[in-house]
Every structure is written in C-alpha cells, then in structure tokens.
Design a protein around this motif. Structure first.
Motif, mmCIF file in Angstrom:
data_model
loop_
_atom_site.group_PDB
_atom_site.id
_atom_site.type_symbol
_atom_site.label_atom_id
_atom_site.label_comp_id
_atom_site.label_asym_id
_atom_site.label_seq_id
_atom_site.Cartn_x
_atom_site.Cartn_y
_atom_site.Cartn_z
ATOM 1 N N LEU A 1 -1.025 -10.048 -5.571
ATOM 2 C CA LEU A 1 -0.041 -10.880 -6.245
ATOM 3 C C LEU A 1 1.258 -10.100 -6.352
ATOM 4 N N PHE A 2 2.378 -10.794 -6.188
ATOM 5 C CA PHE A 2 3.698 -10.181 -6.238
ATOM 6 C C PHE A 2 4.569 -10.951 -7.216
ATOM 7 N N ASP A 3 5.431 -10.250 -7.939
ATOM 8 C CA ASP A 3 6.441 -10.896 -8.760
ATOM 9 C C ASP A 3 7.539 -11.376 -7.827
ATOM 10 N N ARG A 4 8.043 -12.569 -8.080
ATOM 11 C CA ARG A 4 9.127 -13.106 -7.253
ATOM 12 C C ARG A 4 10.315 -12.139 -7.233
ATOM 13 N N GLU A 5 10.605 -11.507 -8.394
ATOM 14 C CA GLU A 5 11.715 -10.542 -8.461
ATOM 15 C C GLU A 5 11.491 -9.361 -7.525
ATOM 16 N N ALA A 6 10.236 -8.884 -7.410
ATOM 17 C CA ALA A 6 9.938 -7.759 -6.525
ATOM 18 C C ALA A 6 10.145 -8.151 -5.069
ATOM 19 N N VAL A 7 9.773 -9.381 -4.731
ATOM 20 C CA VAL A 7 9.967 -9.869 -3.365
ATOM 21 C C VAL A 7 11.462 -9.968 -3.063
ATOM 22 N N GLU A 8 12.224 -10.492 -4.017
ATOM 23 C CA GLU A 8 13.675 -10.604 -3.827
ATOM 24 C C GLU A 8 14.325 -9.225 -3.715
ATOM 25 N N ALA A 9 13.822 -8.257 -4.498
ATOM 26 C CA ALA A 9 14.349 -6.890 -4.414
ATOM 27 C C ALA A 9 14.063 -6.281 -3.045
ATOM 28 N N LEU A 10 12.881 -6.543 -2.507
ATOM 29 C CA LEU A 10 12.540 -6.045 -1.176
ATOM 30 C C LEU A 10 13.492 -6.635 -0.135
ATOM 31 N N LEU A 11 13.788 -7.914 -0.277
ATOM 32 C CA LEU A 11 14.723 -8.554 0.656
ATOM 33 C C LEU A 11 16.111 -7.923 0.565
ATOM 34 N N ARG A 12 16.551 -7.625 -0.676
ATOM 35 C CA ARG A 12 17.875 -6.997 -0.848
ATOM 36 C C ARG A 12 17.916 -5.618 -0.213
ATOM 37 N N THR A 13 16.834 -4.827 -0.357
ATOM 38 C CA THR A 13 16.838 -3.483 0.222
ATOM 39 C C THR A 13 16.824 -3.531 1.752
ATOM 40 N N ARG A 14 16.274 -4.600 2.287
ATOM 41 C CA ARG A 14 16.249 -4.749 3.743
ATOM 42 C C ARG A 14 17.512 -5.427 4.257
ATOM 43 N N GLY A 15 18.353 -5.921 3.321
ATOM 44 C CA GLY A 15 19.586 -6.579 3.714
ATOM 45 C C GLY A 15 19.393 -7.975 4.270
ATOM 46 N N THR A 16 18.281 -8.617 3.902
ATOM 47 C CA THR A 16 18.011 -9.961 4.405
ATOM 48 C C THR A 16 18.110 -11.017 3.336
ATOM 49 N N ALA B 1 0.826 -1.212 0.000
ATOM 50 C CA ALA B 1 0.000 0.000 0.000
ATOM 51 C C ALA B 1 0.858 1.259 0.000
ATOM 52 N N ALA B 2 2.040 1.190 0.629
ATOM 53 C CA ALA B 2 2.946 2.339 0.689
ATOM 54 C C ALA B 2 3.798 2.461 -0.568
ATOM 55 N N GLY B 3 3.665 1.500 -1.488
ATOM 56 C CA GLY B 3 4.435 1.560 -2.724
ATOM 57 C C GLY B 3 5.861 1.065 -2.582
ATOM 58 N N GLN B 4 6.157 0.323 -1.534
ATOM 59 C CA GLN B 4 7.517 -0.175 -1.298
ATOM 60 C C GLN B 4 7.813 -1.456 -2.072
ATOM 61 N N ILE B 5 6.758 -2.115 -2.579
ATOM 62 C CA ILE B 5 6.924 -3.338 -3.358
ATOM 63 C C ILE B 5 5.846 -3.357 -4.443
ATOM 64 N N SER B 6 6.263 -3.655 -5.671
ATOM 65 C CA SER B 6 5.277 -3.679 -6.748
ATOM 66 C C SER B 6 4.377 -4.902 -6.581
ATOM 67 N N HIS B 7 3.135 -4.719 -6.927
ATOM 68 C CA HIS B 7 2.134 -5.761 -6.730
ATOM 69 C C HIS B 7 0.965 -5.538 -7.674
ATOM 70 N N ARG B 8 0.102 -6.507 -7.733
ATOM 71 C CA ARG B 8 -1.145 -6.399 -8.482
ATOM 72 C C ARG B 8 -2.256 -6.928 -7.604
ATOM 73 N N ARG B 9 -3.423 -6.355 -7.755
ATOM 74 C CA ARG B 9 -4.583 -6.855 -7.030
ATOM 75 C C ARG B 9 -5.540 -7.446 -8.054
ATOM 76 N N THR B 10 -5.953 -8.686 -7.842
ATOM 77 C CA THR B 10 -6.870 -9.335 -8.771
ATOM 78 C C THR B 10 -8.272 -8.770 -8.588
ATOM 79 N N ALA B 11 -9.155 -9.107 -9.509
ATOM 80 C CA ALA B 11 -10.549 -8.654 -9.403
ATOM 81 C C ALA B 11 -11.195 -9.164 -8.125
ATOM 82 N N GLY B 12 -10.738 -10.309 -7.639
ATOM 83 C CA GLY B 12 -11.253 -10.865 -6.392
ATOM 84 C C GLY B 12 -10.633 -10.256 -5.150
ATOM 85 N N GLY B 13 -9.659 -9.352 -5.319
ATOM 86 C CA GLY B 13 -9.051 -8.663 -4.188
ATOM 87 C C GLY B 13 -7.753 -9.263 -3.684
ATOM 88 N N SER B 14 -7.289 -10.355 -4.275
ATOM 89 C CA SER B 14 -6.045 -10.988 -3.842
ATOM 90 C C SER B 14 -4.851 -10.175 -4.300
#
Length: 131
Positions: free
Chosen positions: A115-130, A100-113
C-alpha cells in the motif's frame, strides 16, 4: 529511536520527560509526555490512536490536537500496487523494487499487499520530474 536524556523536556508542559513517557508528535515532531506504562506514574500531554488508513499508531501532542480541525482519513489517500503503478507509469515490478530500495514509503499488509500513500506516489513523480 534514541533514549531520551534526562535534560529533555516536554514541548507542551516543559517538564522533564522520562523514558517511559517519551513520545514524538507525528504532526510537528516535537517531544511530549505520553505515559506508556500503567505501573509507573506519568502524565499525558497528547494521545496515541490507531490509524485504520495507515495501519499504524499515530502520536499527537496536545498543541497539534487543539490546532487541527478533525480530518477523517479517506481511502482515496491510499493506493495499492496496481493503482500506484498506473499513477507513476512504472510497472508493478519496478514500483515494488523502488519500495524495496526505500525510494518510496509504503506499507505491507498482513496478506502481503503493498500500500502507498497518494502523497508518496506524487513525491516520487516529482523527484523523477514527471509530475
């Protein structure tokens, strides 16, 4: 998106691009012709297709289409909220707040779920140093 100036030219054919033929390649980011109107003349120096994986339109210029080997998108590249939370070590609530804060790219399906790209999740981990 900003409106194209009359002096902007196609990266493929180098001819001027009109507003109804303006497209940007998702692979290289360059401007190219893609006629978006049936009632006006215009050339196509690339294509647009629907990515079922990302639930979005994908624009590609002819140069990138010719250079790239066909790669079939896989569902392994997409994580839902629970999978992404497990991968990051964050709670689902924390990850939803990051999205919601725009810190990780995502998509919301029509059903409200979410979804994240694996690359975006890995990038978030790199920025956090984990990673």
């Amino acid at each position: 998106m900003t409106e194209t100036a009359s002096s902007d030219s196609c990266s493929i054919c180098t001819e001027p691009v009109e507003p109804h033929t303006e497209s940007y390649c998702n692979a290289c980011g360059r401007l190219f012709h893609l006629n978006q109107r049936e009632d006006l003349p215009g050339r196509d120096c690339g294509t647009v297709s629907l990515s079922e994986t990302h639930l979005a339109l994908v624009f590609a210029c002819n140069a990138c289409l010719e250079a790239a080997e066909p790669v079939a998108p896989t569902l392994e590249a997409v994580l839902d909220l629970s999978e992404a939370a497990l991968a990051t070590g964050l709670s689902e609530g924390e990850l939803e707040a990051e999205a919601a804060a725009g810190q990780i790219s995502h998509r919301r399906t029509a059903g409200g779920s979410l979804l994240f790209d694996r690359e975006a999740v890995e990038a978030l981990l790199r920025t956090r140093g984990t990673a």
